[in-house]
Design a protein around this motif. Structure first.
Motif, PDB file in Angstrom:
ATOM      1  N   PHE A 199       8.838   1.683   7.452  1.00  0.00           N
ATOM      2  CA  PHE A 199       9.801   0.907   6.676  1.00  0.00           C
ATOM      3  C   PHE A 199      11.155   1.627   6.659  1.00  0.00           C
ATOM      4  O   PHE A 199      12.191   1.011   6.903  1.00  0.00           O
ATOM      5  CB  PHE A 199       9.282   0.684   5.253  1.00  0.00           C
ATOM      6  CG  PHE A 199      10.219  -0.115   4.393  1.00  0.00           C
ATOM      7  CD1 PHE A 199      10.375  -1.479   4.591  1.00  0.00           C
ATOM      8  CD2 PHE A 199      10.945   0.492   3.383  1.00  0.00           C
ATOM      9  CE1 PHE A 199      11.240  -2.220   3.805  1.00  0.00           C
ATOM     10  CE2 PHE A 199      11.808  -0.239   2.584  1.00  0.00           C
ATOM     11  CZ  PHE A 199      11.951  -1.599   2.797  1.00  0.00           C
ATOM     12  N   VAL A 200      11.139   2.920   6.406  1.00  0.00           N
ATOM     13  CA  VAL A 200      12.383   3.699   6.370  1.00  0.00           C
ATOM     14  C   VAL A 200      13.075   3.662   7.727  1.00  0.00           C
ATOM     15  O   VAL A 200      14.305   3.531   7.802  1.00  0.00           O
ATOM     16  CB  VAL A 200      12.118   5.153   5.914  1.00  0.00           C
ATOM     17  CG1 VAL A 200      13.331   6.041   6.140  1.00  0.00           C
ATOM     18  CG2 VAL A 200      11.703   5.175   4.451  1.00  0.00           C
ATOM     19  N   LYS A 201      12.324   3.738   8.802  1.00  0.00           N
ATOM     20  CA  LYS A 201      12.910   3.669  10.150  1.00  0.00           C
ATOM     21  C   LYS A 201      13.626   2.331  10.349  1.00  0.00           C
ATOM     22  O   LYS A 201      14.733   2.281  10.892  1.00  0.00           O
ATOM     23  CB  LYS A 201      11.820   3.864  11.199  1.00  0.00           C
ATOM     24  CG  LYS A 201      12.329   4.009  12.597  1.00  0.00           C
ATOM     25  CD  LYS A 201      11.197   4.304  13.571  1.00  0.00           C
ATOM     26  CE  LYS A 201      11.729   4.443  14.977  1.00  0.00           C
ATOM     27  NZ  LYS A 201      10.649   4.714  15.948  1.00  0.00           N
TER      28      LYS A 201
ATOM     29  N   ARG B  43       0.837  -1.197   0.000  1.00  0.00           N
ATOM     30  CA  ARG B  43       0.000   0.000   0.000  1.00  0.00           C
ATOM     31  C   ARG B  43       0.868   1.242   0.000  1.00  0.00           C
ATOM     32  O   ARG B  43       1.923   1.277   0.621  1.00  0.00           O
ATOM     33  CB  ARG B  43      -0.902   0.010   1.234  1.00  0.00           C
ATOM     34  CG  ARG B  43      -1.958  -1.083   1.209  1.00  0.00           C
ATOM     35  CD  ARG B  43      -2.725  -1.067   2.475  1.00  0.00           C
ATOM     36  NE  ARG B  43      -1.758  -1.306   3.560  1.00  0.00           N
ATOM     37  CZ  ARG B  43      -2.025  -1.924   4.676  1.00  0.00           C
ATOM     38  NH1 ARG B  43      -3.222  -2.331   4.922  1.00  0.00           N
ATOM     39  NH2 ARG B  43      -1.112  -2.123   5.593  1.00  0.00           N
ATOM     40  N   ASP B  44       0.391   2.261  -0.694  1.00  0.00           N
ATOM     41  CA  ASP B  44       1.078   3.552  -0.760  1.00  0.00           C
ATOM     42  C   ASP B  44       0.547   4.427   0.366  1.00  0.00           C
ATOM     43  O   ASP B  44      -0.347   5.239   0.183  1.00  0.00           O
ATOM     44  CB  ASP B  44       0.821   4.188  -2.123  1.00  0.00           C
ATOM     45  CG  ASP B  44       1.669   5.424  -2.347  1.00  0.00           C
ATOM     46  OD1 ASP B  44       2.529   5.711  -1.513  1.00  0.00           O
ATOM     47  OD2 ASP B  44       1.453   6.107  -3.371  1.00  0.00           O
ATOM     48  N   HIS B  45       1.108   4.219   1.563  1.00  0.00           N
ATOM     49  CA  HIS B  45       0.635   4.922   2.754  1.00  0.00           C
ATOM     50  C   HIS B  45       1.834   5.541   3.463  1.00  0.00           C
ATOM     51  O   HIS B  45       2.804   4.838   3.785  1.00  0.00           O
ATOM     52  CB  HIS B  45      -0.103   3.935   3.673  1.00  0.00           C
ATOM     53  CG  HIS B  45      -0.793   4.578   4.808  1.00  0.00           C
ATOM     54  ND1 HIS B  45      -0.174   4.838   6.006  1.00  0.00           N
ATOM     55  CD2 HIS B  45      -2.057   5.029   4.928  1.00  0.00           C
ATOM     56  CE1 HIS B  45      -1.026   5.413   6.820  1.00  0.00           C
ATOM     57  NE2 HIS B  45      -2.181   5.541   6.190  1.00  0.00           N
ATOM     58  N   LYS B  46       1.757   6.832   3.727  1.00  0.00           N
ATOM     59  CA  LYS B  46       2.901   7.574   4.280  1.00  0.00           C
ATOM     60  C   LYS B  46       3.429   6.974   5.582  1.00  0.00           C
ATOM     61  O   LYS B  46       4.631   6.806   5.748  1.00  0.00           O
ATOM     62  CB  LYS B  46       2.515   9.041   4.479  1.00  0.00           C
ATOM     63  CG  LYS B  46       3.676   9.911   4.887  1.00  0.00           C
ATOM     64  CD  LYS B  46       3.280  11.370   4.942  1.00  0.00           C
ATOM     65  CE  LYS B  46       4.481  12.222   5.273  1.00  0.00           C
ATOM     66  NZ  LYS B  46       4.176  13.645   5.203  1.00  0.00           N
ATOM     67  N   GLN B  47       2.544   6.643   6.505  1.00  0.00           N
ATOM     68  CA  GLN B  47       2.990   6.108   7.804  1.00  0.00           C
ATOM     69  C   GLN B  47       3.682   4.754   7.627  1.00  0.00           C
ATOM     70  O   GLN B  47       4.702   4.489   8.266  1.00  0.00           O
ATOM     71  CB  GLN B  47       1.824   5.974   8.775  1.00  0.00           C
ATOM     72  CG  GLN B  47       2.276   5.474  10.139  1.00  0.00           C
ATOM     73  CD  GLN B  47       1.129   5.343  11.121  1.00  0.00           C
ATOM     74  OE1 GLN B  47       0.008   5.737  10.839  1.00  0.00           O
ATOM     75  NE2 GLN B  47       1.430   4.790  12.284  1.00  0.00           N
ATOM     76  N   LEU B  48       3.155   3.897   6.758  1.00  0.00           N
ATOM     77  CA  LEU B  48       3.778   2.590   6.510  1.00  0.00           C
ATOM     78  C   LEU B  48       5.154   2.766   5.874  1.00  0.00           C
ATOM     79  O   LEU B  48       6.099   2.050   6.212  1.00  0.00           O
ATOM     80  CB  LEU B  48       2.875   1.724   5.632  1.00  0.00           C
ATOM     81  CG  LEU B  48       1.554   1.308   6.267  1.00  0.00           C
ATOM     82  CD1 LEU B  48       0.666   0.625   5.237  1.00  0.00           C
ATOM     83  CD2 LEU B  48       1.782   0.419   7.475  1.00  0.00           C
TER      84      LEU B  48
ATOM     85  N   ASN C 164       3.808  -4.807   4.813  1.00  0.00           N
ATOM     86  CA  ASN C 164       3.557  -3.898   3.698  1.00  0.00           C
ATOM     87  C   ASN C 164       4.481  -4.146   2.507  1.00  0.00           C
ATOM     88  O   ASN C 164       4.306  -3.560   1.458  1.00  0.00           O
ATOM     89  CB  ASN C 164       3.656  -2.432   4.147  1.00  0.00           C
ATOM     90  CG  ASN C 164       2.989  -1.492   3.165  1.00  0.00           C
ATOM     91  OD1 ASN C 164       1.934  -1.793   2.611  1.00  0.00           O
ATOM     92  ND2 ASN C 164       3.608  -0.357   2.927  1.00  0.00           N
ATOM     93  N   VAL C 165       5.474  -5.018   2.655  1.00  0.00           N
ATOM     94  CA  VAL C 165       6.333  -5.359   1.522  1.00  0.00           C
ATOM     95  C   VAL C 165       5.604  -6.430   0.700  1.00  0.00           C
ATOM     96  O   VAL C 165       5.389  -7.540   1.159  1.00  0.00           O
ATOM     97  CB  VAL C 165       7.718  -5.871   1.988  1.00  0.00           C
ATOM     98  CG1 VAL C 165       8.534  -6.386   0.798  1.00  0.00           C
ATOM     99  CG2 VAL C 165       8.474  -4.764   2.708  1.00  0.00           C
ATOM    100  N   ARG C 166       5.227  -6.050  -0.518  1.00  0.00           N
ATOM    101  CA  ARG C 166       4.523  -6.985  -1.401  1.00  0.00           C
ATOM    102  C   ARG C 166       5.499  -7.982  -2.004  1.00  0.00           C
ATOM    103  O   ARG C 166       5.276  -9.177  -2.010  1.00  0.00           O
ATOM    104  CB  ARG C 166       3.793  -6.225  -2.510  1.00  0.00           C
ATOM    105  CG  ARG C 166       3.055  -7.124  -3.481  1.00  0.00           C
ATOM    106  CD  ARG C 166       2.118  -6.372  -4.413  1.00  0.00           C
ATOM    107  NE  ARG C 166       2.630  -5.146  -4.961  1.00  0.00           N
ATOM    108  CZ  ARG C 166       3.180  -5.033  -6.175  1.00  0.00           C
ATOM    109  NH1 ARG C 166       3.277  -6.079  -6.954  1.00  0.00           N
ATOM    110  NH2 ARG C 166       3.622  -3.871  -6.588  1.00  0.00           N
ATOM    111  N   LYS C 167       6.608  -7.446  -2.537  1.00  0.00           N
ATOM    112  CA  LYS C 167       7.658  -8.304  -3.090  1.00  0.00           C
ATOM    113  C   LYS C 167       8.926  -7.473  -3.205  1.00  0.00           C
ATOM    114  O   LYS C 167       8.908  -6.256  -3.070  1.00  0.00           O
ATOM    115  CB  LYS C 167       7.263  -8.882  -4.451  1.00  0.00           C
ATOM    116  CG  LYS C 167       7.210  -7.883  -5.580  1.00  0.00           C
ATOM    117  CD  LYS C 167       6.911  -8.579  -6.907  1.00  0.00           C
ATOM    118  CE  LYS C 167       6.966  -7.559  -8.042  1.00  0.00           C
ATOM    119  NZ  LYS C 167       6.836  -8.174  -9.352  1.00  0.00           N
TER     120      LYS C 167
END
Length: 154
Positions: A85-87, A76-81, A132-135
């Motif tokens: 992930f970046v953290k 999903r393209d969601h800012k918090q997710l 949230n990682v699809r692939k």
């Protein structure tokens, strides 16, 4: 922030090539007196043009390592997710660089690990465990033909 003049750019170019230059050597190369050169370097650092000085280590001297480019596709393209992930990426020492990109792929990671076992553990810990990682797609570097850190300042 002040605009960079020709001398500032020259100082930055010289330091990008060799940050071990003494102030006297640097001043001679850019055509300034040592006190004037030191003042400029201090200002460039205070203004954030020089963020840090590091030593670049030759990876081949440390034994075998795998260099990989990993493309990550998010569910999903969601800012918090994305921020979560970046953290997790920022807390992972094997990931040397992370770029959030446009297009089909959401993130591109530059990874360095000792072997495939270490990469598999990294994937288990970071990629497979993140809902949230699809692939992701891994490209293993066969050799490095170019590696530069200097930014062109012309």
């Amino acid at each position: 922030m002040n605009a960079l003049d020709r001398i500032d750019r020259n100082i930055l170019m010289q330091l990008q090539q060799d940050s071990r230059l003494t102030n006297v050597q640097l001043a001679a190369q850019v055509g300034l007196s040592p006190p004037a050169c030191l003042k400029r370097v201090k200002r460039l650092t205070e203004e954030g043009y020089i963020s840090r000085q590091v030593a670049l280590v030759a990876p081949h001297k440390l034994g075998p390592m795998l260099h990989m480019v990993v493309e990550v596709f998010m569910e999903r393209d969601h800012k918090q997710l994305f921020q979560e992930f970046v953290k997790s990426i920022q807390a992972t020492p094997e990931i040397k660089q992370c770029y959030q990109v446009t297009g089909e792929v959401d993130f591109v990671l530059i990874v360095m690990v000792r072997d495939m076992e270490a990469y598999e553990k990294l994937c288990d810990r970071l990629l497979y465990s993140n809902p949230n990682v699809r692939k992701f797609r891994t490209l293993i570097s066969m050799k490095r033909d170019k590696f530069e850190t200097a930014i062109e300042l012309e």
